[in-house]
Write a protein that holds these residues in place. Sequence first.
Motif, PDB file in Angstrom:
ATOM      1  N   PRO A   8     -72.001  17.650  -4.823  1.00  0.00           N
ATOM      2  CA  PRO A   8     -70.815  18.249  -4.211  1.00  0.00           C
ATOM      3  C   PRO A   8     -69.978  17.252  -3.404  1.00  0.00           C
ATOM      4  CG  PRO A   8     -72.788  18.865  -3.005  1.00  0.00           C
ATOM      5  CD  PRO A   8     -73.238  18.098  -4.216  1.00  0.00           C
ATOM      6  N   ASP A   9     -70.546  16.107  -3.061  1.00  0.00           N
ATOM      7  CA  ASP A   9     -69.838  15.112  -2.258  1.00  0.00           C
ATOM      8  C   ASP A   9     -69.133  14.086  -3.137  1.00  0.00           C
ATOM      9  OD1 ASP A   9     -70.812  16.258   0.119  1.00  0.00           O
ATOM     10  OD2 ASP A   9     -72.659  15.094  -0.033  1.00  0.00           O
ATOM     11  N   THR A  10     -67.973  13.631  -2.666  1.00  0.00           N
ATOM     12  CA  THR A  10     -67.208  12.600  -3.351  1.00  0.00           C
ATOM     13  C   THR A  10     -67.204  11.350  -2.477  1.00  0.00           C
ATOM     14  OG1 THR A  10     -65.796  14.304  -4.313  1.00  0.00           O
ATOM     15  CG2 THR A  10     -64.973  12.058  -4.401  1.00  0.00           C
ATOM     16  N   TYR A  11     -67.251  10.193  -3.107  1.00  0.00           N
ATOM     17  CA  TYR A  11     -67.328   8.924  -2.400  1.00  0.00           C
ATOM     18  C   TYR A  11     -66.191   8.012  -2.840  1.00  0.00           C
ATOM     19  CZ  TYR A  11     -71.979  10.701  -1.524  1.00  0.00           C
ATOM     20  OH  TYR A  11     -73.022  11.506  -1.143  1.00  0.00           O
ATOM     21  N   ALA A  12     -65.847   7.062  -1.986  1.00  0.00           N
ATOM     22  CA  ALA A  12     -64.830   6.054  -2.278  1.00  0.00           C
ATOM     23  C   ALA A  12     -65.342   4.703  -1.799  1.00  0.00           C
ATOM     24  CB  ALA A  12     -63.520   6.394  -1.584  1.00  0.00           C
ATOM     25  N   ILE A  13     -64.750   3.643  -2.318  1.00  0.00           N
ATOM     26  CA  ILE A  13     -65.095   2.294  -1.884  1.00  0.00           C
ATOM     27  C   ILE A  13     -64.618   2.113  -0.447  1.00  0.00           C
ATOM     28  CG2 ILE A  13     -64.514  -0.151  -2.204  1.00  0.00           C
ATOM     29  CD1 ILE A  13     -66.418   0.669  -4.274  1.00  0.00           C
ATOM     30  N   SER A  14     -65.473   1.551   0.385  1.00  0.00           N
ATOM     31  CA  SER A  14     -65.122   1.286   1.774  1.00  0.00           C
ATOM     32  C   SER A  14     -64.113   0.141   1.843  1.00  0.00           C
ATOM     33  CB  SER A  14     -66.371   0.906   2.567  1.00  0.00           C
ATOM     34  OG  SER A  14     -66.029   0.428   3.843  1.00  0.00           O
ATOM     35  N   PRO A  15     -63.143   0.228   2.740  1.00  0.00           N
ATOM     36  CA  PRO A  15     -62.213  -0.892   2.905  1.00  0.00           C
ATOM     37  C   PRO A  15     -62.895  -2.141   3.471  1.00  0.00           C
ATOM     38  CG  PRO A  15     -61.510   1.023   4.211  1.00  0.00           C
ATOM     39  CD  PRO A  15     -62.783   1.379   3.547  1.00  0.00           C
ATOM     40  N   ALA A  16     -64.096  -1.978   4.047  1.00  0.00           N
ATOM     41  CA  ALA A  16     -64.815  -3.107   4.650  1.00  0.00           C
ATOM     42  C   ALA A  16     -65.869  -3.701   3.708  1.00  0.00           C
ATOM     43  CB  ALA A  16     -65.487  -2.647   5.940  1.00  0.00           C
ATOM     44  N   ILE A  17     -65.820  -3.377   2.427  1.00  0.00           N
ATOM     45  CA  ILE A  17     -66.825  -3.868   1.469  1.00  0.00           C
ATOM     46  C   ILE A  17     -66.747  -5.390   1.343  1.00  0.00           C
ATOM     47  CG2 ILE A  17     -65.322  -3.567  -0.531  1.00  0.00           C
ATOM     48  CD1 ILE A  17     -67.795  -2.683  -2.120  1.00  0.00           C
ATOM     49  N   LYS A  18     -67.910  -6.023   1.209  1.00  0.00           N
ATOM     50  CA  LYS A  18     -68.011  -7.478   1.052  1.00  0.00           C
ATOM     51  C   LYS A  18     -68.909  -7.807  -0.139  1.00  0.00           C
ATOM     52  CE  LYS A  18     -66.075  -8.510   5.095  1.00  0.00           C
ATOM     53  NZ  LYS A  18     -64.724  -8.133   5.106  1.00  0.00           N
ATOM     54  N   ARG A  19     -68.604  -8.882  -0.834  1.00  0.00           N
ATOM     55  CA  ARG A  19     -69.401  -9.308  -1.989  1.00  0.00           C
ATOM     56  C   ARG A  19     -70.843  -9.636  -1.608  1.00  0.00           C
ATOM     57  NH1 ARG A  19     -65.849 -10.126  -6.125  1.00  0.00           N
ATOM     58  NH2 ARG A  19     -63.727 -10.586  -5.500  1.00  0.00           N
ATOM     59  N   TYR A  20     -71.026 -10.332  -0.502  1.00  0.00           N
ATOM     60  CA  TYR A  20     -72.377 -10.723  -0.124  1.00  0.00           C
ATOM     61  C   TYR A  20     -73.226  -9.511   0.262  1.00  0.00           C
ATOM     62  CZ  TYR A  20     -70.639 -10.561   4.711  1.00  0.00           C
ATOM     63  OH  TYR A  20     -70.087 -10.171   5.899  1.00  0.00           O
ATOM     64  N   THR A  21     -72.596  -8.439   0.748  1.00  0.00           N
ATOM     65  CA  THR A  21     -73.334  -7.217   1.057  1.00  0.00           C
ATOM     66  C   THR A  21     -73.854  -6.589  -0.231  1.00  0.00           C
ATOM     67  OG1 THR A  21     -71.944  -6.823   2.987  1.00  0.00           O
ATOM     68  CG2 THR A  21     -73.210  -4.957   2.164  1.00  0.00           C
ATOM     69  N   LEU A  22     -73.043  -6.596  -1.277  1.00  0.00           N
ATOM     70  CA  LEU A  22     -73.487  -6.070  -2.568  1.00  0.00           C
ATOM     71  C   LEU A  22     -74.693  -6.847  -3.080  1.00  0.00           C
ATOM     72  CD1 LEU A  22     -70.078  -5.453  -4.371  1.00  0.00           C
ATOM     73  CD2 LEU A  22     -71.556  -3.771  -3.283  1.00  0.00           C
ATOM     74  N   MET A  23     -74.634  -8.154  -3.012  1.00  0.00           N
ATOM     75  CA  MET A  23     -75.746  -8.983  -3.481  1.00  0.00           C
ATOM     76  C   MET A  23     -76.997  -8.747  -2.625  1.00  0.00           C
ATOM     77  SD  MET A  23     -74.363 -10.393  -6.062  1.00  0.00           S
ATOM     78  CE  MET A  23     -75.398 -11.730  -6.565  1.00  0.00           C
ATOM     79  N   ASP A  24     -76.813  -8.565  -1.331  1.00  0.00           N
ATOM     80  CA  ASP A  24     -77.920  -8.308  -0.417  1.00  0.00           C
ATOM     81  C   ASP A  24     -78.597  -6.973  -0.718  1.00  0.00           C
ATOM     82  OD1 ASP A  24     -79.535  -8.950   1.834  1.00  0.00           O
ATOM     83  OD2 ASP A  24     -78.318  -7.615   3.083  1.00  0.00           O
ATOM     84  N   LEU A  25     -77.832  -5.991  -1.213  1.00  0.00           N
ATOM     85  CA  LEU A  25     -78.373  -4.672  -1.524  1.00  0.00           C
ATOM     86  C   LEU A  25     -78.987  -4.574  -2.914  1.00  0.00           C
ATOM     87  CD1 LEU A  25     -75.580  -2.468   0.062  1.00  0.00           C
ATOM     88  CD2 LEU A  25     -77.959  -2.639   0.800  1.00  0.00           C
ATOM     89  N   GLY A  26     -78.965  -5.648  -3.669  1.00  0.00           N
ATOM     90  CA  GLY A  26     -79.605  -5.644  -4.979  1.00  0.00           C
ATOM     91  C   GLY A  26     -78.668  -5.506  -6.154  1.00  0.00           C
ATOM     92  N   PHE A  27     -77.376  -5.552  -5.928  1.00  0.00           N
ATOM     93  CA  PHE A  27     -76.420  -5.530  -7.040  1.00  0.00           C
ATOM     94  C   PHE A  27     -76.527  -6.850  -7.791  1.00  0.00           C
ATOM     95  CE2 PHE A  27     -74.652  -2.180  -4.514  1.00  0.00           C
ATOM     96  CZ  PHE A  27     -73.887  -1.403  -5.354  1.00  0.00           C
ATOM     97  N   THR A  28     -76.364  -6.803  -9.087  1.00  0.00           N
ATOM     98  CA  THR A  28     -76.335  -8.017  -9.899  1.00  0.00           C
ATOM     99  C   THR A  28     -74.923  -8.209 -10.435  1.00  0.00           C
ATOM    100  OG1 THR A  28     -77.041  -6.778 -11.859  1.00  0.00           O
ATOM    101  CG2 THR A  28     -78.753  -7.875 -10.573  1.00  0.00           C
ATOM    102  N   LYS A  29     -74.557  -9.456 -10.637  1.00  0.00           N
ATOM    103  CA  LYS A  29     -73.223  -9.777 -11.137  1.00  0.00           C
ATOM    104  C   LYS A  29     -73.209  -9.597 -12.656  1.00  0.00           C
ATOM    105  CE  LYS A  29     -69.643 -12.531  -9.459  1.00  0.00           C
ATOM    106  NZ  LYS A  29     -69.174 -13.618  -8.687  1.00  0.00           N
ATOM    107  N   THR A  30     -72.162  -8.964 -13.163  1.00  0.00           N
ATOM    108  CA  THR A  30     -72.022  -8.751 -14.601  1.00  0.00           C
ATOM    109  C   THR A  30     -71.218  -9.893 -15.222  1.00  0.00           C
ATOM    110  OG1 THR A  30     -70.004  -7.433 -14.321  1.00  0.00           O
ATOM    111  CG2 THR A  30     -72.103  -6.236 -14.323  1.00  0.00           C
ATOM    112  N   LYS A  31     -71.140  -9.915 -16.536  1.00  0.00           N
ATOM    113  CA  LYS A  31     -70.424 -10.979 -17.238  1.00  0.00           C
ATOM    114  C   LYS A  31     -68.937 -11.009 -16.902  1.00  0.00           C
ATOM    115  CE  LYS A  31     -73.484 -11.187 -21.190  1.00  0.00           C
ATOM    116  NZ  LYS A  31     -73.621 -11.007 -22.634  1.00  0.00           N
ATOM    117  N   ASN A  32     -68.363  -9.825 -16.620  1.00  0.00           N
ATOM    118  CA  ASN A  32     -66.926  -9.783 -16.316  1.00  0.00           C
ATOM    119  C   ASN A  32     -66.629  -9.972 -14.826  1.00  0.00           C
ATOM    120  OD1 ASN A  32     -67.726  -7.363 -15.249  1.00  0.00           O
ATOM    121  ND2 ASN A  32     -66.369  -6.101 -16.494  1.00  0.00           N
ATOM    122  N   GLY A  33     -67.639 -10.307 -14.023  1.00  0.00           N
ATOM    123  CA  GLY A  33     -67.429 -10.578 -12.608  1.00  0.00           C
ATOM    124  C   GLY A  33     -67.661  -9.396 -11.694  1.00  0.00           C
ATOM    125  N   GLY A  34     -67.920  -8.225 -12.264  1.00  0.00           N
ATOM    126  CA  GLY A  34     -68.194  -7.034 -11.469  1.00  0.00           C
ATOM    127  C   GLY A  34     -69.634  -7.032 -10.960  1.00  0.00           C
TER     128      GLY A  34
END
Length: 114
Positions: free
Chosen positions: A13-39
């Motif tokens: 029931p909840d909707t989410y949006a990207i935070s304006p304070a998002i940082k690349r290093y935070t994504l990597m710290d949380l376990g995100f992996t970089k894709t071939k297209n840079g995402g």
Amino acid sequence: MALATTGKALGDPDTYAISPAIKRYTLMDLGFTKTKNGGFQLARSLDPNSPFTAAPKLKMMVSADLSAFQLSVTTGNGLKAIDIFKTAATSDNVVQYHYILAELIERSVLVKTN
């Protein structure tokens, strides 16, 4: 499904949006992996007992410019979106889902829009 500025998992029931304070290093710290297209991509098991079972997974993709994302809960093999909110049998998965999203909100990756 394409990347968008807001999103939610099937049945949530909840909707989410990207935070304006998002940082690349935070994504990597949380376990995100970089894709071939840079995402960035995250795939987490929603089994609270073992992350190695074929339980439903939370999958999230973030665009390379950090402006759009996609959020879904999929089957264990990651091929089909499912609704973990409609049955009591998946209540443990719902708890784990909210735990992971709370961490993403706390670390300024997502914000809840409603």
